[in-house]
Design an enzyme around this catalytic site. Structure first.
Site, PDB file in Angstrom:
ATOM      1  N   LYS A  45       0.822  -1.207   0.000  1.00 36.02           N
ATOM      2  CA  LYS A  45       0.000   0.000   0.000  1.00 36.02           C
ATOM      3  C   LYS A  45       0.868   1.274   0.000  1.00 36.02           C
ATOM      4  O   LYS A  45       2.080   1.200   0.090  1.00 36.02           O
ATOM      5  CB  LYS A  45      -0.956  -0.014   1.203  1.00 36.02           C
ATOM      6  CG  LYS A  45      -1.966  -1.149   1.149  1.00 36.02           C
ATOM      7  CD  LYS A  45      -2.869  -1.059  -0.078  1.00 36.02           C
ATOM      8  CE  LYS A  45      -3.995  -2.085  -0.091  1.00 36.02           C
ATOM      9  NZ  LYS A  45      -3.574  -3.471  -0.295  1.00 36.02           N
TER      10      LYS A  45
HETATM   11  C1  LIG Z   1     -10.146  -2.430  -1.520  1.00 39.19           C
HETATM   12  C2  LIG Z   1      -9.508  -3.209  -0.392  1.00 39.19           C
HETATM   13  N1  LIG Z   1     -10.155  -3.287   0.784  1.00 39.19           N
HETATM   14  C3  LIG Z   1      -9.635  -3.959   1.834  1.00 39.19           C
HETATM   15  C4  LIG Z   1      -8.412  -4.585   1.735  1.00 39.19           C
HETATM   16  C5  LIG Z   1      -7.877  -5.352   2.916  1.00 39.19           C
HETATM   17  O1  LIG Z   1      -6.732  -4.744   3.424  1.00 39.19           O
HETATM   18  P1  LIG Z   1      -5.848  -5.514   4.527  1.00 39.19           P
HETATM   19  O2  LIG Z   1      -4.948  -6.451   3.786  1.00 39.19           O
HETATM   20  O3  LIG Z   1      -5.089  -4.421   5.220  1.00 39.19           O
HETATM   21  O4  LIG Z   1      -6.790  -6.210   5.419  1.00 39.19           O
HETATM   22  C6  LIG Z   1      -7.699  -4.527   0.533  1.00 39.19           C
HETATM   23  C7  LIG Z   1      -6.407  -5.197   0.407  1.00 39.19           C
HETATM   24  O5  LIG Z   1      -5.715  -5.145  -0.559  1.00 39.19           O
HETATM   25  C8  LIG Z   1      -8.267  -3.831  -0.566  1.00 39.19           C
HETATM   26  O6  LIG Z   1      -7.630  -3.760  -1.737  1.00 39.19           O
END
Ligand SMILES: Cc1ncc(COP(=O)(O)O)c(C=O)c1O
Length: 416
Positions: free
Chosen positions: A218
């Protein structure tokens, strides 16, 4: 044939050679450009050392400091650091009162985390199409969905790729105003969108709840991690309790209070979602450089627009916000069907050492959602058109002009 399953989350779909092997055994490849690469060239090591030396590795002062700094940057009254964006989304919906049988509107063009958290709570997702140009929900899509599903309790907005949806902007005053008029609460999935702005305001200060991701690929990272922001004291309090087993006393308050540390009560069956200080240490250092990292990503995006902008065989993303307000997490292109096609293009670029990814195979095409909700692709024309041709190119601060030229030259060559 590449048999690896891509989720859109991986750091790269090109193997990164072990250190010292970059020029050997590459099958004749000119170079390797992974899809994603972390940049940790600030105070990360210094802050990690402080944590190790403090002897307190889990949630404590670094996490607190990270929350306070993040709160300043996004202009939110409350920030709650957690171990992923997925846990932030889960906690956010829980704090908004979502429970069994409730309906939550969510775009189909997103990662499964946006929808799975609705199911964690026994609620039901209602999938919405997105605009082809931006991959975002629009005011018109949301208005139609609110008319069709007056029972919906919450809308999840995904700020796809790092660009905010029209929360404040539109004929009806934007998505937020539309939802407020109908009493629908809004949770923003801002996994891609830090730092981003909409209508001059930072993402994180707009809806009822906003959730950020600090996963390794990210725009800023803590390795794994997330942040929930809100202006609502009741939501913040519920999230703080539920992120740590439903214990009534915040871990930090227990740590600094005169009151005995062992004395606490459990007021609900909560979760284990707190962010450890080791991760917050990385986050604090990344936050100090967030603008520099964002600017460097914008430079890459501008390069892609300049070089690829006029090609008839590609669609590039439509940018609805000023470039400076975009977090530039993803740069996707949509390949026209009459070219070599998206799947073959991925293979050809991979043979040249260029990592790419696909964001996303929409959720209405995923077995679990497709079968449970009997979803017909015909209901999602924007997402279907995106899905047929979309391909995300490398986009990260350490890409130099030479890398970018190599990527675009290869792309143009492979398209034929
Ligand atoms: C649009 C979106 N929402 C939620 C997430 C979940 O993030 P995390 O891996 O921090 O739980 C991601 C992960 O890539 C994502 O792309």
């Amino acid at each position: 044939m590449n048999e690896r399953v891509t989720t859109g989350m991986e750091s790269s779909n090109v193997l990164i050679p072990p250190p010292g092997r970059e020029s050997a055994g590459q099958g004749g490849r000119a170079r390797v450009i992974p899809f994603s690469k972390v940049v940790c060239d600030g105070n990360e090591l210094a802050y990690i050392r402080e944590v190790l030396e403090s002897g307190w590795l889990t949630t404590a002062s670094k996490t607190k400091a990270f929350e306070e700094k993040f709160s300043e940057v996004v202009g939110a009254r409350y920030c709650c650091a957690v171990n992923s964006c997925t846990s932030a989304l889960h906690l956010g919906l829980e704090a908004l009162g979502v429970g069994p049988g409730d309906k939550v509107l969510v775009p189909t063009m997103t990662f499964t985390a946006s929808a799975e958290v609705i199911r964690y709570l026994g609620a039901e997702p209602i999938f919405l199409d997105v605009d082809f140009g931006t991959a975002l929900l629009t005011e018109a899509i949301v208005e139609e969905a609110l008319d069709a599903h007056p029972e919906a309790k919450v809308l999840t907005v995904v700020h796809f790729g790092g660009q905010a949806a029209a929360m404040l902007d539109g004929e009806r005053g934007g998505i937020l105003a539309l939802c407020r008029q109908r009493g629908v609460r809004v949770i923003e999935d801002a996994a891609h969108a830090f730092p981003a702005r909409e209508g001059g305001r930072p993402v994180g200060s707009l809806g009822d709840v906003t959730c950020f991701s600090f996963y390794a690929n990210k725009t800023i990272t803590t390795g794994e991690g997330g942040m929930l922001t809100t202006d609502d004291p009741e939501i913040a309090e519920r999230v703080r309790v539920m992120r740590l087993h439903g214990i009534d006393r915040d871990i930090w308050k227990r740590f600094i209070s005169e009151y005995p540390m062992w004395e606490y009560d459990v007021i609900a069956p909560g979760y284990k979602y707190n962010m450890p200080d080791l991760n917050a240490a990385i986050g604090l250092a990344q936050l100090e450089r967030a603008d520099v990292l964002r600017d460097a990503r914008e430079r890459c995006a501008r390069y892609y627009f300049d070089v690829l902008g006029d090609r008839a065989d590609l669609d590039l993303p439509v940018i609805r916000v000023p470039f400076a307000d975009h977090a530039w997490h993803l740069f996707w292109i949509v390949v026209q069907p009459e070219t070599v096609g998206r799947n073959r293009l991925i293979e050809l670029l991979s043979q040249r050492g260029i990592g790419t990814s696909v964001h996303y195979k929409p959720l209405h095409r995923m077995k679990y959602y497709r079968e449970r909700y009997e979803l017909d692709p015909g209901r999602f024309p924007g997402a279907e058109r995106l899905w047929r041709g979309c391909l995300s190119l490398p986009l990260y601060p350490s890409l130099c002009d030479d890398d970018l030229r190599y990527i675009t030259d290869s792309l143009v060559d492979c398209l034929g």
